[in-house]
Design a protein around this motif. Structure first.
Motif, PDB file in Angstrom:
ATOM      1  N   VAL A  59       1.052  -1.250   0.065  1.00  0.00           N
ATOM      2  CA  VAL A  59      -0.024  -0.041  -0.066  1.00  0.00           C
ATOM      3  C   VAL A  59       0.882   1.142  -0.074  1.00  0.00           C
ATOM      4  O   VAL A  59       1.701   1.381   0.884  1.00  0.00           O
ATOM      5  CB  VAL A  59      -1.012   0.169   1.422  1.00  0.00           C
ATOM      6  CG1 VAL A  59      -1.872   1.289   1.028  1.00  0.00           C
ATOM      7  CG2 VAL A  59      -1.870  -1.042   1.327  1.00  0.00           C
ATOM      8  N   ALA A  60       0.678   2.120  -1.124  1.00  0.00           N
ATOM      9  CA  ALA A  60       1.335   3.504  -1.062  1.00  0.00           C
ATOM     10  C   ALA A  60       0.426   4.321  -0.200  1.00  0.00           C
ATOM     11  O   ALA A  60      -0.756   4.219  -0.396  1.00  0.00           O
ATOM     12  CB  ALA A  60       1.713   3.828  -2.475  1.00  0.00           C
ATOM     13  N   TYR A  61       1.158   5.160   0.668  1.00  0.00           N
ATOM     14  CA  TYR A  61       0.253   5.952   1.463  1.00  0.00           C
ATOM     15  C   TYR A  61       0.736   7.504   1.030  1.00  0.00           C
ATOM     16  O   TYR A  61       1.718   7.956   0.866  1.00  0.00           O
ATOM     17  CB  TYR A  61       0.674   5.892   2.755  1.00  0.00           C
ATOM     18  CG  TYR A  61       0.247   4.780   3.460  1.00  0.00           C
ATOM     19  CD1 TYR A  61      -1.028   4.926   4.385  1.00  0.00           C
ATOM     20  CD2 TYR A  61       0.891   3.395   3.517  1.00  0.00           C
ATOM     21  CE1 TYR A  61      -1.318   3.800   4.998  1.00  0.00           C
ATOM     22  CE2 TYR A  61       0.239   2.457   4.100  1.00  0.00           C
ATOM     23  CZ  TYR A  61      -1.150   2.551   4.792  1.00  0.00           C
ATOM     24  OH  TYR A  61      -1.757   1.533   5.364  1.00  0.00           O
ATOM     25  N   VAL A  62      -0.466   8.157   0.728  1.00  0.00           N
ATOM     26  CA  VAL A  62      -0.272   9.481   0.487  1.00  0.00           C
ATOM     27  C   VAL A  62      -0.265  10.441   1.828  1.00  0.00           C
ATOM     28  O   VAL A  62      -1.403  10.230   2.396  1.00  0.00           O
ATOM     29  CB  VAL A  62      -1.598   9.745  -0.541  1.00  0.00           C
ATOM     30  CG1 VAL A  62      -1.496  11.518  -0.904  1.00  0.00           C
ATOM     31  CG2 VAL A  62      -1.273   9.045  -1.969  1.00  0.00           C
ATOM     32  N   ASP A  63       0.414  11.433   1.890  1.00  0.00           N
ATOM     33  CA  ASP A  63       0.473  12.262   2.838  1.00  0.00           C
ATOM     34  C   ASP A  63      -0.674  13.127   2.701  1.00  0.00           C
ATOM     35  O   ASP A  63      -0.646  13.953   1.483  1.00  0.00           O
ATOM     36  CB  ASP A  63       1.820  13.034   3.491  1.00  0.00           C
ATOM     37  CG  ASP A  63       2.789  11.899   4.112  1.00  0.00           C
ATOM     38  OD1 ASP A  63       2.450  10.829   4.280  1.00  0.00           O
ATOM     39  OD2 ASP A  63       3.814  12.339   4.148  1.00  0.00           O
ATOM     40  N   VAL A  64      -1.489  13.581   3.399  1.00  0.00           N
ATOM     41  CA  VAL A  64      -2.692  14.501   3.410  1.00  0.00           C
ATOM     42  C   VAL A  64      -2.519  15.581   4.550  1.00  0.00           C
ATOM     43  O   VAL A  64      -2.427  14.960   5.843  1.00  0.00           O
ATOM     44  CB  VAL A  64      -4.019  13.938   3.063  1.00  0.00           C
ATOM     45  CG1 VAL A  64      -3.872  13.081   1.743  1.00  0.00           C
ATOM     46  CG2 VAL A  64      -4.380  13.067   4.274  1.00  0.00           C
ATOM     47  N   ASP A  65      -3.244  16.766   4.412  1.00  0.00           N
ATOM     48  CA  ASP A  65      -3.324  17.760   5.488  1.00  0.00           C
ATOM     49  C   ASP A  65      -4.252  17.119   6.389  1.00  0.00           C
ATOM     50  O   ASP A  65      -4.180  17.444   7.755  1.00  0.00           O
ATOM     51  CB  ASP A  65      -3.365  19.185   4.869  1.00  0.00           C
ATOM     52  CG  ASP A  65      -2.142  19.561   4.376  1.00  0.00           C
ATOM     53  OD1 ASP A  65      -1.124  19.175   4.531  1.00  0.00           O
ATOM     54  OD2 ASP A  65      -2.481  20.479   3.033  1.00  0.00           O
ATOM     55  N   ASP A  66      -5.406  16.885   6.005  1.00  0.00           N
ATOM     56  CA  ASP A  66      -6.524  16.494   6.643  1.00  0.00           C
ATOM     57  C   ASP A  66      -7.143  15.059   6.360  1.00  0.00           C
ATOM     58  O   ASP A  66      -7.776  14.823   5.360  1.00  0.00           O
ATOM     59  CB  ASP A  66      -7.821  17.669   6.451  1.00  0.00           C
ATOM     60  CG  ASP A  66      -9.036  17.619   7.285  1.00  0.00           C
ATOM     61  OD1 ASP A  66      -9.320  16.316   7.634  1.00  0.00           O
ATOM     62  OD2 ASP A  66      -9.678  18.352   7.449  1.00  0.00           O
ATOM     63  N   LEU A  67      -6.499  14.183   7.150  1.00  0.00           N
ATOM     64  CA  LEU A  67      -7.234  12.655   6.773  1.00  0.00           C
ATOM     65  C   LEU A  67      -8.706  12.526   6.689  1.00  0.00           C
ATOM     66  O   LEU A  67      -9.201  11.969   5.584  1.00  0.00           O
ATOM     67  CB  LEU A  67      -6.495  11.804   7.950  1.00  0.00           C
ATOM     68  CG  LEU A  67      -6.851  10.523   7.764  1.00  0.00           C
ATOM     69  CD1 LEU A  67      -5.903   9.987   6.668  1.00  0.00           C
ATOM     70  CD2 LEU A  67      -6.572   9.501   8.986  1.00  0.00           C
ATOM     71  N   ASP A  68      -9.433  13.343   7.463  1.00  0.00           N
ATOM     72  CA  ASP A  68     -10.769  12.807   7.655  1.00  0.00           C
ATOM     73  C   ASP A  68     -11.378  13.596   6.137  1.00  0.00           C
ATOM     74  O   ASP A  68     -12.351  13.128   5.726  1.00  0.00           O
ATOM     75  CB  ASP A  68     -11.434  13.689   8.771  1.00  0.00           C
ATOM     76  CG  ASP A  68     -11.164  12.833  10.024  1.00  0.00           C
ATOM     77  OD1 ASP A  68     -11.006  11.576   9.856  1.00  0.00           O
ATOM     78  OD2 ASP A  68     -10.845  13.412  11.087  1.00  0.00           O
TER      79      ASP A  68
END
Length: 110
Positions: A59-68
């Motif tokens: 699984v490649a994980y994308v960093d996001v500012d707001d997970l929700d």
């Protein structure tokens, strides 16, 4: 939002065997625990997870500012949930969704 892929988690059934292969490729791991082995590949995190779903693949994980917010946006766009948002370290949460073809999409954020 500026999503960036910074890590991939590889589920493994035999941590010692997998660690030998990835150590030959990336050198010594920066983190070597029974539940997680992490390698730095020129600033990109490659992790081995013995408790992962091997059938689901890496699984490649994308960093996001707001997970929700990202989680909700992907669900609204037609993704389905594999694993709900959960805390993996103080201030760091992850979840895994899948696209309409079943490919995993990992999110990592706060």
């Amino acid at each position: 939002m500026n999503p960036t892929i910074r890590s991939v988690v590889v589920p493994v059934t035999d941590l010692a065997a997998a660690k030998a292969v990835y150590t030959a490729l990336f050198g010594a791991p920066h983190t070597d625990q029974p539940y997680y082995v992490g390698f730095n590949a020129n600033g990109f995190e490659v992790s081995l997870a013995p408790q992962g779903d091997v059938a689901g693949g890496p699984v490649a994980y994308v960093d996001v500012d707001d997970l929700d917010a990202a989680h909700a946006a992907l669900l609204a766009a037609g993704a389905t949930e594999r694993s709900a948002p959960r805390e993996v370290a103080p201030g760091s949460r992850v979840c895994v969704l899948q696209d309409p073809d079943g490919n995993p999409v990992g999110l990592r954020g706060k």
